[in-house]
Design a protein around this motif. Structure first.
Motif, PDB file in Angstrom:
ATOM      1  N   ARG A   4      -4.994 -10.947  40.674  1.00 37.89           N
ATOM      2  CA  ARG A   4      -5.681 -10.941  39.574  1.00 37.89           C
ATOM      3  C   ARG A   4      -6.087 -12.510  39.334  1.00 37.89           C
ATOM      4  NH1 ARG A   4      -3.142  -9.556  34.752  1.00 37.89           N
ATOM      5  NH2 ARG A   4      -0.773  -9.859  35.644  1.00 37.89           N
ATOM      6  N   ARG A   8      -4.222  -9.938  31.556  1.00 39.77           N
ATOM      7  CA  ARG A   8      -4.763  -8.691  31.045  1.00 39.77           C
ATOM      8  C   ARG A   8      -4.768  -8.884  29.385  1.00 39.77           C
ATOM      9  NH1 ARG A   8      -1.075  -6.277  34.522  1.00 39.77           N
ATOM     10  NH2 ARG A   8      -2.207  -5.535  36.232  1.00 39.77           N
ATOM     11  N   SER A  10      -3.960  -6.938  27.246  1.00 40.93           N
ATOM     12  CA  SER A  10      -2.791  -6.287  26.789  1.00 40.93           C
ATOM     13  C   SER A  10      -1.547  -7.370  26.782  1.00 40.93           C
ATOM     14  CB  SER A  10      -2.335  -5.196  27.665  1.00 40.93           C
ATOM     15  OG  SER A  10      -1.900  -5.463  28.901  1.00 40.93           O
ATOM     16  N   GLU A  11      -1.700  -8.211  27.844  1.00 40.36           N
ATOM     17  CA  GLU A  11      -0.691  -9.225  27.828  1.00 40.36           C
ATOM     18  C   GLU A  11      -0.733 -10.402  26.900  1.00 40.36           C
ATOM     19  OE1 GLU A  11       0.419  -8.930  32.536  1.00 40.36           O
ATOM     20  OE2 GLU A  11      -1.595 -10.151  31.809  1.00 40.36           O
ATOM     21  N   ALA A  27     -10.054 -10.165  25.782  1.00 38.42           N
ATOM     22  CA  ALA A  27     -10.414 -10.146  26.990  1.00 38.42           C
ATOM     23  C   ALA A  27     -11.358 -11.584  27.280  1.00 38.42           C
ATOM     24  CB  ALA A  27     -11.485  -8.808  27.169  1.00 38.42           C
ATOM     25  N   THR A  57       3.318 -14.029  32.632  1.00 38.06           N
ATOM     26  CA  THR A  57       3.206 -12.717  32.693  1.00 38.06           C
ATOM     27  C   THR A  57       4.038 -12.155  33.582  1.00 38.06           C
ATOM     28  OG1 THR A  57       1.359 -12.766  34.303  1.00 38.06           O
ATOM     29  CG2 THR A  57       0.991 -12.960  31.768  1.00 38.06           C
TER      30      THR A  57
END
Length: 290
Positions: A4, A8, A10-11, A27, A57
């Motif tokens: 990646r 993300r 979400s993180e 985002a 992460t």
């Protein structure tokens, strides 16, 4: 293996600095991060200028503070954000464990983004202030515990000193009494040092030039000199500049370490004592969350 190129959303959602941000906004912020080379360690070191903060992460990052605690961070964790956003030098060393995933975000990049998205910038600022206030509150609670322990220790030291004085004299009586007396004097509140904040800049003007004050108390002042300091024991005089207030001082060089010199102050007249006390109080109030 596919890697990646950004964290993300979400993180980022659980990071206090980004509380209240929507999915699209998270985002966009994720796009600002870049991956850190897995072999880069340390991320940063003590006294290094802070310009970037990091997001962990996966894996683990170990924070080491010289002669103090060691902290092991688990994901998701934001690392070094307060130093980077305020430009303070690093107070810890950050070691990345092998196999960890870490992302970098320069402070200037996030500041430019928030400047262009002012509504988000307000929320970002509120979150930042909340983080700082929470940190100060927890630091004050820890300091209160340490102060309570110090007071208890002082009482016991004084009790032992009295016990030595009341007991039959032995070859150990004098050295034990003198050691206890030295500890009691050293731990007195009068010896607490204050580091002058930028808003209350302080310097000392000597015959050989001016020097910024590194820390100051009611009995000692430490300065950073541009050249080699006088030898320990040398008597000096000068003028203290305490946030636009001046008072004359004198004393002897108590300690020398590199270009840093500590002077043990002579007794001052009452007016000068009150001026110094007023400055110390103003500086100490910046450490208190009201």
């Amino acid at each position: 293996m596919f890697r990646r190129m950004k964290p993300r959303a979400s993180e980022l959602r659980t990071i206090p600095l980004f509380h209240g941000f929507g999915e699209d906004e998270l985002a966009e912020i994720a796009d600002l991060f870049t991956p850190v080379d897995a072999g880069k360690s340390p991320l940063f070191d003590v006294n290094e200028p802070a310009t970037t903060f990091y997001l962990l992460t996966a894996g683990e990052v170990v924070l080491e503070r010289p002669n103090d605690d060691v902290f092991k961070l688990s994901p998701p964790a934001l690392i070094g954000e307060l130093g980077a956003l305020t430009g303070l030098p690093r107070s810890t060393r950050a070691i990345v464990t092998p196999g960890s995933t870490v992302w970098a975000l320069p402070a200037k990049k996030i500041q430019d983004y928030m400047r262009a998205h002012q509504e988000l910038g307000v929320g970002f600022l509120v979150n930042l202030l909340g983080i700082v206030a929470d940190k100060v509150h927890r630091d004050q609670r820890r300091i209160a515990d340490m102060r309570g322990n110090l007071i208890s220790t002082q009482k016991e030291l004084k009790r032992l000193r009295e016990l030595v004085l009341e007991s039959a004299e032995t070859p150990l009586s004098a050295p034990v009494h003198d050691t206890l007396d030295k500890l009691i004097t050293h731990n007195r509140r009068v010896n607490y040092r204050v580091e002058p904040p930028p808003a209350l800049a302080a310097t000392v003007r000597f015959d050989f030039g001016s020097a910024p004050i590194a820390d100051i108390s009611r009995t000692h002042v430490t300065v950073n000199l541009p050249s080699d300091p006088p030898a320990q024991g040398t008597w000096l005089s000068g003028v203290l500049h305490l946030a636009n207030t001046e008072i004359p001082i004198s004393g002897r060089v108590h300690r020398v370490a590199g270009h840093k010199m500590t002077i043990e102050l002579d007794l001052m007249i009452e007016d000068y004592v009150q001026t110094l006390e007023g400055y110390l109080t103003r500086a100490q109030l910046l450490d208190i969350l009201c």
